[in-house]
Write a protein that holds these residues in place. Structure first.
Motif, PDB file in Angstrom:
ATOM      1  N   TYR A   3       0.807  -1.225   0.000  1.00  0.00           N
ATOM      2  CA  TYR A   3       0.000   0.000   0.000  1.00  0.00           C
ATOM      3  C   TYR A   3       0.838   1.271   0.000  1.00  0.00           C
ATOM      4  CZ  TYR A   3       0.330  -0.649   5.180  1.00  0.00           C
ATOM      5  OH  TYR A   3       0.742  -0.857   6.479  1.00  0.00           O
ATOM      6  N   ILE A   4       1.997   1.273   0.682  1.00  0.00           N
ATOM      7  CA  ILE A   4       2.829   2.477   0.668  1.00  0.00           C
ATOM      8  C   ILE A   4       3.530   2.630  -0.683  1.00  0.00           C
ATOM      9  CG2 ILE A   4       4.809   3.634   1.713  1.00  0.00           C
ATOM     10  CD1 ILE A   4       4.068   2.336   4.359  1.00  0.00           C
ATOM     11  N   GLY A   5       4.037   1.524  -1.218  1.00  0.00           N
ATOM     12  CA  GLY A   5       4.686   1.590  -2.524  1.00  0.00           C
ATOM     13  C   GLY A   5       3.733   2.021  -3.620  1.00  0.00           C
ATOM     14  N   SER A   6       2.511   1.483  -3.606  1.00  0.00           N
ATOM     15  CA  SER A   6       1.513   1.870  -4.608  1.00  0.00           C
ATOM     16  C   SER A   6       1.202   3.357  -4.521  1.00  0.00           C
ATOM     17  CB  SER A   6       0.219   1.065  -4.404  1.00  0.00           C
ATOM     18  OG  SER A   6       0.455  -0.306  -4.526  1.00  0.00           O
ATOM     19  N   SER A   7       1.075   3.851  -3.296  1.00  0.00           N
ATOM     20  CA  SER A   7       0.694   5.246  -3.101  1.00  0.00           C
ATOM     21  C   SER A   7       1.802   6.210  -3.501  1.00  0.00           C
ATOM     22  CB  SER A   7       0.315   5.466  -1.628  1.00  0.00           C
ATOM     23  OG  SER A   7       0.162   6.836  -1.348  1.00  0.00           O
ATOM     24  N   THR A   8       2.989   6.022  -2.931  1.00  0.00           N
ATOM     25  CA  THR A   8       4.050   7.010  -3.135  1.00  0.00           C
ATOM     26  C   THR A   8       4.699   6.910  -4.512  1.00  0.00           C
ATOM     27  OG1 THR A   8       5.651   5.526  -2.066  1.00  0.00           O
ATOM     28  CG2 THR A   8       4.572   7.173  -0.683  1.00  0.00           C
ATOM     29  N   ALA A   9       4.800   5.683  -5.052  1.00  0.00           N
ATOM     30  CA  ALA A   9       5.488   5.523  -6.337  1.00  0.00           C
ATOM     31  C   ALA A   9       4.620   5.886  -7.524  1.00  0.00           C
ATOM     32  CB  ALA A   9       5.991   4.089  -6.482  1.00  0.00           C
ATOM     33  N   VAL A  10       3.318   5.614  -7.431  1.00  0.00           N
ATOM     34  CA  VAL A  10       2.436   5.842  -8.581  1.00  0.00           C
ATOM     35  C   VAL A  10       1.259   6.736  -8.221  1.00  0.00           C
ATOM     36  CG1 VAL A  10       0.990   4.749 -10.343  1.00  0.00           C
ATOM     37  CG2 VAL A  10       3.070   3.605  -9.573  1.00  0.00           C
ATOM     38  N   GLY A  11       0.541   6.409  -7.159  1.00  0.00           N
ATOM     39  CA  GLY A  11      -0.701   7.114  -6.836  1.00  0.00           C
ATOM     40  C   GLY A  11      -0.548   8.604  -6.640  1.00  0.00           C
ATOM     41  N   THR A  12       0.425   9.004  -5.815  1.00  0.00           N
ATOM     42  CA  THR A  12       0.609  10.429  -5.543  1.00  0.00           C
ATOM     43  C   THR A  12       1.050  11.206  -6.783  1.00  0.00           C
ATOM     44  OG1 THR A  12       1.045  10.074  -3.195  1.00  0.00           O
ATOM     45  CG2 THR A  12       1.897  12.108  -4.164  1.00  0.00           C
ATOM     46  N   PRO A  13       2.060  10.730  -7.550  1.00  0.00           N
ATOM     47  CA  PRO A  13       2.394  11.453  -8.785  1.00  0.00           C
ATOM     48  C   PRO A  13       1.239  11.563  -9.761  1.00  0.00           C
ATOM     49  CG  PRO A  13       4.157   9.946  -8.197  1.00  0.00           C
ATOM     50  CD  PRO A  13       3.014   9.643  -7.282  1.00  0.00           C
ATOM     51  N   VAL A  14       0.425  10.503  -9.876  1.00  0.00           N
ATOM     52  CA  VAL A  14      -0.727  10.557 -10.779  1.00  0.00           C
ATOM     53  C   VAL A  14      -1.729  11.603 -10.303  1.00  0.00           C
ATOM     54  CG1 VAL A  14      -2.753   9.279 -11.586  1.00  0.00           C
ATOM     55  CG2 VAL A  14      -0.508   8.215 -11.670  1.00  0.00           C
ATOM     56  N   ALA A  15      -2.005  11.620  -9.001  1.00  0.00           N
ATOM     57  CA  ALA A  15      -2.957  12.596  -8.450  1.00  0.00           C
ATOM     58  C   ALA A  15      -2.467  14.025  -8.657  1.00  0.00           C
ATOM     59  CB  ALA A  15      -3.192  12.320  -6.970  1.00  0.00           C
ATOM     60  N   LEU A  16      -1.163  14.227  -8.473  1.00  0.00           N
ATOM     61  CA  LEU A  16      -0.606  15.577  -8.593  1.00  0.00           C
ATOM     62  C   LEU A  16      -0.455  16.010 -10.052  1.00  0.00           C
ATOM     63  CD1 LEU A  16       2.128  15.341  -5.820  1.00  0.00           C
ATOM     64  CD2 LEU A  16       0.265  16.995  -5.836  1.00  0.00           C
ATOM     65  N   ALA A  17       0.179  15.169 -10.854  1.00  0.00           N
ATOM     66  CA  ALA A  17       0.528  15.563 -12.221  1.00  0.00           C
ATOM     67  C   ALA A  17      -0.626  15.424 -13.209  1.00  0.00           C
ATOM     68  CB  ALA A  17       1.719  14.728 -12.710  1.00  0.00           C
ATOM     69  N   LEU A  18      -1.540  14.492 -12.949  1.00  0.00           N
ATOM     70  CA  LEU A  18      -2.661  14.287 -13.864  1.00  0.00           C
ATOM     71  C   LEU A  18      -3.996  14.675 -13.241  1.00  0.00           C
ATOM     72  CD1 LEU A  18      -1.695  10.837 -15.455  1.00  0.00           C
ATOM     73  CD2 LEU A  18      -1.302  13.121 -16.377  1.00  0.00           C
TER      74      LEU A  18
END
Length: 373
Positions: free
Chosen positions: A343-358
């Motif tokens: 859950y931490i890897g999914s969030s910080t590696a992909v989820g957060t950048p997607v939420a911010l950049a897209l």
């Protein structure tokens, strides 16, 4: 076609914003193995300052707001937070080689809220001149806490069912073994856990205590800072220190935070590889889907109560975000059997950048296109 053209133009323009530029810069710095580091105490201080500022502005607005206008958006925020967890429970958990408790914990983290992503969205809204209710930031806990509580409750129910199933299988195996053994005079009982008819008794289900989960969430550093700001904004008169100190520092501190988050996202890619491609797929799709669901609920509030389009964007962004500070320790304590790398890897590696950049450019562009229409 005009709507689509306007939306794409606005969306591409958001990708060039300074806030997102620092995020991408951090990812590049980490990718080239730079020795640049930001000490963890500085990172925590920046997050505290940003959330305290958001809380103060929200508290000042709540003091002067009509509380009745907040009821529907707050109710929708709670519904979305709970819905996100159930979506993950019945989608991610059904994929191959994905453990159910890991999927539930991941959905809980994605249902919880990132204060830093919220701060980034508020900055971009102000940059674009999009008006929003200052109290909209107070929707944070209405989505964050229900999501974490729901995830921990679902995981506890699942774990209890698994324990019952294993106990039943053990008792049946024992019963079958004993049935094949010769019975001596004055034979013995096959065990207190076996009911009449040879069926194992049901194990007592452990009740999930909700208040400790809520308490743990409220004591988290991110939510505590936000609630402290809200309380000070409501109960005191902080306008002078807010305008002279917190407001001027906000964007500068946010740029450093985005740099740190970009570096962290790249560093966590290794953890994400350990748990498989399904988590990466979920982490890419989920933020955008969750945000669009919340955007839809926000538009209902917009039609019924006049909730601003800027407020709709904020609701979409907090739904798209995944908790980066308070959520992980809460889930570690509440679902100890879940794998933090998932859950931490999914969030910080992909989820957060997607939420911010897209995600943020997507919802702002959509709101501007609707306003233009």
């Amino acid at each position: 076609m005009d709507f689509l053209s306007d939306f794409l133009t606005l969306f591409l323009a958001k990708l060039q914003s300074p806030t997102l530029g620092f995020l991408i810069g951090g990812m590049v710095v980490a990718a080239v193995n730079s020795r640049l580091t930001i000490p963890d105490p500085i990172y925590k201080f920046i997050v505290f300052m940003l959330l305290l500022k958001v809380g103060l502005s929200g508290g000042i607005a709540i003091r002067e707001a009509n509380l009745a206008e907040m009821l529907l958006p707050a109710a929708f925020a709670m519904i979305v937070g709970i819905l996100i967890v159930f979506i993950g429970r019945y989608t991610l958990a059904k994929l191959p080689n994905v453990k159910t408790v890991d999927a539930i914990a991941t959905a809980g983290l994605f249902g919880a809220v990132s204060g830093s992503t919220l701060a980034a969205a508020l900055t971009l809204l102000e940059t674009e001149g999009i008006e929003y209710e200052a109290w909209a930031a107070a929707l944070y806990p209405f989505m964050d806490i229900p999501a974490l509580v729901t995830a921990i409750v679902l995981a506890s129910i699942y774990n209890n069912k698994q324990k019952q199933r294993r106990a039943a299988e053990e008792q049946l195996s024992k019963q079958e073994y004993l049935s094949k053994q010769p019975v001596a005079s004055g034979g013995y009982s096959s065990g207190q856990n076996v009911a009449a008819g040879g069926r194992p008794k049901k194990q007592q289900v452990e009740r999930v205590k909700v208040w400790p989960i809520v308490k743990e969430s409220l004591q988290g550093s991110a939510l505590s800072a936000l609630l402290l700001g809200l309380a000070l904004g409501i109960l005191t008169q902080p306008e002078s220190v807010f305008e002279s100190f917190y407001e001027p520092l906000f964007r500068g501190l946010l740029s450093i935070l985005m740099l740190v988050m970009g570096m962290e996202a790249t560093a966590r890619l290794g953890e994400l590889r350990k748990v498989g491609q399904w988590y990466a797929l979920y982490a890419f799709v989920a933020p955008l889907l969750h945000g669009l669901i919340a955007f839809g609920f926000g538009m209902i509030a917009h039609v019924i109560t006049g909730f601003s389009l800027g407020g709709v964007v904020i609701m979409a962004v907090i739904a798209a975000s995944s908790s980066d500070i308070s959520g992980p320790p809460t889930l570690r304590a509440g679902i100890p059997s879940a794998n933090p790398s998932a859950y931490i890897g999914s969030s910080t590696a992909v989820g957060t950048p997607v939420a911010l950049a897209l995600g943020i450019p997507l919802y702002i562009g959509l709101a501007q296109a609707l306003a233009g229409g």
